[in-house]
Write an enzyme that holds these catalytic residues in place. Structure first.
Site, mmCIF file in Angstrom:
data_model
loop_
_atom_site.group_PDB
_atom_site.id
_atom_site.type_symbol
_atom_site.label_atom_id
_atom_site.label_comp_id
_atom_site.label_asym_id
_atom_site.label_seq_id
_atom_site.Cartn_x
_atom_site.Cartn_y
_atom_site.Cartn_z
ATOM 1 N N ARG A 201 0.971 -1.371 0.592
ATOM 2 C CA ARG A 201 0.231 0.920 -0.041
ATOM 3 C C ARG A 201 0.854 1.448 -0.219
ATOM 4 O O ARG A 201 1.239 1.535 0.802
ATOM 5 C CB ARG A 201 -0.870 0.109 1.143
ATOM 6 N N ASP A 490 -4.162 3.826 14.306
ATOM 7 C CA ASP A 490 -3.351 4.012 12.878
ATOM 8 C C ASP A 490 -4.116 5.148 13.237
ATOM 9 O O ASP A 490 -4.617 6.207 13.681
ATOM 10 C CB ASP A 490 -3.391 3.355 11.923
#
Length: 570
Positions: A201, A490
């Site tokens: 990613r 996160d």
């Protein structure tokens, strides 16, 4: 209130002091059209000190590839970021997202399909997500998951060290050289007989790489695109190695807001494959549907990427953040309750996930579920028991709804998640053939925020402040995935926390206890949260508090907390 574009905000980042002895060595120059060599201004310039083995990633050839990507695609990136700004202005002025009338023919055409699964992506029932530092990479590769989302985005703090050494982790694994010894002397090696398929990613379109500068052919000087740097370095060094290993260059694409942004990625894939002599259609992309704008363009996003697309993912945390961000100033109807009350079973989240599964399966694409934030605690059996029960319920719902796989953030959760998908899939690799013809989601259902119910409590405000500050502190130290109060936080979950505080403050929300949320009450709660912080040598709490104030308490709402914090501190 007028906002700067993400690109403009990113371009305020200051350039790190260069290591002058390395600047010339790692600057690329355009090839003269004819004649002999001439001295020209470099096109791509690394302006940060180089660590050990960085030259293996930042080779002249790889940097030339980055220069070519920027030459061809940086301008379109900036145009699309400007479109994002206009979309936000429209939403602030009362224009809701909608299914696009101009692309109705794509949605209504039953004949087209995406490329679908590629080697190593047929069975994705459990995927583990995590950053790409050497220790975490080895743990992920030994985890037993079907796929590893090698994350250079929300689970990685984009320090220069993390960006390049994450590339080195992937580079070394694909050459059989990945190992790590901790400061305490513990050795880590890849020992699994079967390792997960890697899906990398890159950073989102809104983020820059301020340690690399690009000088375009018109003479303009700018920070490089974080997306193009992450993709370009990984693809250049590893695409053929991945193919030789029986897999391929596969990517998760984050933060997309439109099918035009998907087309940009597709154009990049086409160019990169041609440039390196790789057959067209080798790349596979899975798009995270994590913005409210993208939720209305799922078919179109799949269509633009159809020759390179494997599926869509329900990026639940960023999706919630996107809704708060998009409608933050639209009045009380759009104010959400405490973060913990926004579950996957509230009506607007059910509409979003059911539409995703139905859209994917209609087009032969995988539908991948999201990450439950609960994590086990090996020192606390009760916490672990609660986490496993919560994860089992979450994955049971996803498998039952038709998802083909799901995410976990911790290796100990893999057996629990796998058991729930095994119960539905059996020996089948996926359930793409399960069409959801019963799903008919409307725009009103996707935007049905009032039906959530719930309350804003003082504890909810306090939790958001505490989580926001503690996560930002971790991020500033270079740790992008942090276990806080037995949840995996996160950048996406931190964004929810700070954006809710901003919205509650600007709406003059009253808590269930009768306290009006204003600057005074938030400052009081911040003081209480800060007093409880576990200070230690080298902590970044003072900077984290400063960042939190700037993204939650100021009148202007930064579109991403990471943009300004990156410019100031990393």
């Amino acid at each position: 209130m007028l906002e700067r574009t993400d690109a403009a905000a990113s371009e305020t980042a200051t350039t790190a002091t260069p290591a002058t002895t390395e600047r010339a060595r790692f600057a690329t120059e355009p090839k003269p059209a004819t004649g002999s060599f001439r001295t020209v201004e470099p096109r791509i310039e690394v302006t940060a000190p180089l660590g050990e083995r960085y030259d293996e990633i930042l080779t002249p050839e790889a940097l030339e590839f980055l220069a070519e990507l920027h030459d061809r695609f940086a301008h379109t990136r900036h145009e699309l970021l400007a479109v994002r700004l206009q979309t936000r202005v429209d939403a602030a002025n009362g224009r809701d997202p909608k299914f696009l009338p101009e692309t109705e023919r794509i949605r209504n055409d039953p004949s087209w399909r995406v490329a679908g699964a590629a080697p190593g992506l047929e069975d994705r029932r459990v995927e583990i997500t995590g950053p790409t530092d050497r220790k975490m990479a080895i743990n992920a590769l030994n985890s037993g998951a079907k796929v590893w989302l090698a994350d250079q985005e929300d689970a990685t703090s984009p320090t220069w060290q993390n960006v390049i050494e994450g590339q080195l982790s992937l580079f070394d694994f694909l050459r059989g050289n990945l190992e790590y010894t901790s400061p305490e002397g513990k050795e880590y090696r890849v020992t699994a007989s079967e390792t997960p398929t890697i899906v990398m990613r890159p950073r989102g379109w809104h983020l820059t790489e301020k340690h690399i500068r690009f000088h375009d052919r018109a003479g303009r000087d700018m920070h490089a695109s974080g997306s193009l740097v992450d993709f370009g370095l990984y693809f250049f060094h590893n695409a053929q190695k991945l193919i030789d290993a029986g897999r391929g260059p596969y990517f998760y694409l984050p933060k997309l807001e439109s099918h035009r942004e998907a087309k940009l990625w597709n154009d990049i894939f086409v160019y990169a494959q041609d440039r390196l002599g790789i057959p067209q259609g080798t790349v596979r992309a899975t798009v995270l549907i994590e913005t409210i704008q993208a939720a209305f363009q799922m078919d179109e996003i799949l269509y633009e990427l159809r020759d390179h697309c494997a599926g869509l993912n329900a990026g639940r945390w960023d999706y919630i953040f996107s809704i708060v961000k998009t409608f933050r100033s639209r009045g009380r109807r759009w104010v959400m309750p405490d973060r913990k009350a926004i579950t996957m079973t509230v009506p607007f989240m059910r509409a979003y996930t059911e539409l995703l599964v139905a859209t994917c399966h209609k087009r032969g694409a995988h539908a991948i579920g999201g990450m439950s934030a609960f994590i086990p605690n090996r020192r606390d059996a009760e916490v672990t028991e609660r986490a496993l029960a919560a994860v089992a319920a979450d994955k049971r719902r996803e498998a039952g709804d038709g998802f083909d796989g799901t995410w976990v953030a911790h290796p100990d959760l893999i057996p629990t998640a796998r058991a729930e998908f095994d119960a539905v899939l059996g020996d089948r690799p996926n359930q793409v053939d399960r069409l959801r013809d019963d799903v008919h989601v409307t725009a009103a259902q996707l935007l049905d925020i009032p039906s959530i119910g719930g309350q804003v409590t003082e504890a909810g405000v306090r939790d958001n402040i505490s989580i926001g500050i503690r996560y930002i502190e971790s991020w500033l130290r270079g740790v992008g995935a942090a276990a806080i109060d037995n949840l995996m936080e996160d950048a996406a979950t931190a964004e929810i926390s700070r954006s809710q505080v901003w919205q509650w403050l600007n709406d003059n929300t009253v808590t269930a206890e009768g306290t009006r949320i204003d600057q005074t009450s938030i400052v009081r709660l911040m003081a209480a949260a800060v007093a409880d912080l576990p200070r230690f040598e080298g902590d970044r709490f003072d900077d984290a508090i400063s960042v939190f104030r700037s993204v939650a308490l100021e009148p202007e709402f930064p579109t991403f907390l990471t943009v300004g914090a990156y410019a100031r501190f990393l």
